[in-house]
Design a protein around this motif. Structure first.
Motif, mmCIF file in Angstrom:
data_model
loop_
_atom_site.group_PDB
_atom_site.id
_atom_site.type_symbol
_atom_site.label_atom_id
_atom_site.label_comp_id
_atom_site.label_asym_id
_atom_site.label_seq_id
_atom_site.Cartn_x
_atom_site.Cartn_y
_atom_site.Cartn_z
ATOM 1 N N SER A 276 -17.836 -0.656 41.550
ATOM 2 C CA SER A 276 -17.277 -1.817 42.240
ATOM 3 C C SER A 276 -17.877 -1.986 43.619
ATOM 4 C CB SER A 276 -15.754 -1.676 42.382
ATOM 5 O OG SER A 276 -15.135 -1.501 41.130
ATOM 6 N N LEU A 278 -16.940 -3.679 47.204
ATOM 7 C CA LEU A 278 -15.653 -3.925 47.837
ATOM 8 C C LEU A 278 -15.757 -4.999 48.907
ATOM 9 C CD1 LEU A 278 -14.584 -0.189 48.263
ATOM 10 C CD2 LEU A 278 -14.151 -1.715 46.317
ATOM 11 N N THR A 432 -14.855 -8.408 46.293
ATOM 12 C CA THR A 432 -14.682 -7.340 45.311
ATOM 13 C C THR A 432 -15.052 -7.847 43.914
ATOM 14 O OG1 THR A 432 -12.940 -6.254 46.583
ATOM 15 C CG2 THR A 432 -13.038 -5.780 44.220
#
Length: 443
Positions: A276, A278, A432
């Motif tokens: 991921s 962010l 995100t």
């Protein structure tokens, strides 16, 4: 003579509760006489047995109808023949369920499609009342001619573990890897027609329905493109096709900062099998350590509400993050969807150059997993895919491409997007966005 009749009876099968247990491990699910072993759920379409055939007939003002086996099946090979009205849609449910707590008992689960329309997705795999299309025949277009109109057609479905495969008239069609539901009933669908009286009375017929559920061996691999929905999993078939994982759900060793040799210390994280980027941290773009020439890149992505990101390729010497971009965007909430020209900054578009075809897009919204696919062929052709449908196609270096670049924000970058070899880039746009199942093979 009597002894011969007994032997013949034992060889041909044992009739018990309306089901014939046949030779070689096959069990007949339909006895040719009545609907013992089956039950109808949801809609009120008409099911009857005529001349040794199950006949389903459409009825107006009733939802999809399903004639379901009373028994559930996990691993199996199912074969049947069907004859469908050319103006009718239908399907074969398998590993399906009807639960009081799920949409008031709505039948849901895997469906092998029966599609005599011009779309021609017969034997593709749909997830009825749940996730929608899992395997379209756009992925395997050579199988679109398998269904024969005005004739009996033979379907075969093989479910062994998380591998689901289909054949139609001996032609391999779909190969899905998925583990959502391991067991359920089989059902014959009569699709609802709403209040359209013109479509009332149309029929689909089934015969020679048989199943094998013991001592199963997978059919030999036949080169069919694979859709793998198990996160970060590389199936044996994908390995044979030449795919490798760029992210295994744990390690970032195949990635580094676009501006350095190390993976960013902040702004990116790995958690629960997901890579991921962010929001609000500015960790920077990341790129593969390896460079790729012509390739096929498959990836799952999930954007949060209002998020913006992208996958870039064709990156040359014009700057570490300048290249062709598969746009990742929340079209509903991010303002960039309305910028650019004719929607060329929307989800799955070639960013700022070519809009994704809106009519062909299957879009999962914010906080849902989407499946992306980029193909860069040796002849310069490039394709963007979204959730099993091709939404962009162009050719690098031709006059149309050059004209598009000349009118874009990349006009001043000489040779933009023309690098013969380069890394794959995941963009940090300060929102995100999650990635998983990153797979690549060189073409």
């Amino acid at each position: 003579m009597k002894g011969k009749k007994v032997v013949l009876f034992l060889l041909t099968g044992l009739l018990l509760n309306g089901v014939v247990f046949a030779q070689n491990g096959w069990t007949d699910l339909f006895n040719g006489k009545d609907l013992k072993g089956w039950k109808q759920l949801n809609g009120e379409a008409k099911y009857e047995v005529l001349d040794g055939v199950i006949v389903g007939t459409t009825v107006a003002n009733t939802p999809n109808s399903f004639l379901c086996t009373e028994k559930n099946y996990g691993d199996f090979v199912l074969e049947l023949e069907l004859f469908v009205d050319p103006d009718m849609n239908s399907g074969i449910q398998f590993r399906s369920e009807s639960l009081p707590e799920y949409n008031n008992g709505r039948v849901h689960g895997y469906q092998c499609e029966v599609d005599p329309s011009d779309r021609a997705w017969s034997a593709g795999i749909y997830d009825e009342a749940r996730r929608g299309w899992l395997y379209t025949l756009d992925i395997n277009p050579s199988a679109k001619t398998a269904l024969k109109l005005g004739e009996w057609n033979k379907y075969r479905i093989e479910c062994i573990g998380n591998s689901i495969r289909t054949w139609l008239n001996g032609i391999p069609v779909a190969h899905l890897i998925d583990d959502m539901t391991a067991k359920g009933f089989i059902a014959l669908q009569v699709h609802g027609i709403g209040n359209n009286k013109e479509h009332e009375g149309r029929q689909i017929k089934w015969r020679n329905i048989r199943i094998k559920s013991d001592n199963l061996k997978p059919a030999p691999y036949e080169g069919v493109p694979v859709v793998n929905l198990v996160p970060n999993n590389l199936s044996e078939a994908e390995k044979q096709q030449g795919f490798s994982l760029l992210f295994d759900g744990k390690s970032t060793k195949q990635w580094k900062s676009a501006n350095g040799e190390n993976f960013p210390e902040k702004g990116w994280e790995v958690e629960n099998g997901t890579l991921s980027v962010l929001s609000g941290v500015n960790g920077g773009d990341i790129v593969t350590r390896k460079e790729f020439g012509p390739f096929e890149f498959k990836f799952d992505f999930m954007f949060t509400e209002g998020a913006n990101s992208g996958v870039k390729y064709g990156i040359g010497n014009n700057g570490s993050s300048i290249g062709l971009e598969y746009q990742i965007l929340d079209d509903e909430k991010h303002p960039d969807a309305k910028n650019g020209v004719v929607g060329n900054r929307t989800l799955a578009s070639l960013y700022d150059l070519i809009p994704a075809e809106k009519e062909n897009r299957f879009v999962k919204g914010a906080n849902q997993w989407n499946r992306g696919r980029i193909l860069v062929f040796p002849d310069g052709k490039v394709q963007h895919w979204l959730n099993g449908r091709k939404v962009v196609e162009y050719t690098r270096s031709n006059n149309i491409y050059r004209a598009l670049v000349a009118r874009s924000k990349y006009a001043d970058y000489e040779g933009f997007g023309m690098a013969e070899k380069g890394p794959i880039l995941l963009q940090d746009h300060h929102d995100t966005v999650h990635f998983r199942s990153l797979k690549i093979r060189e073409l």
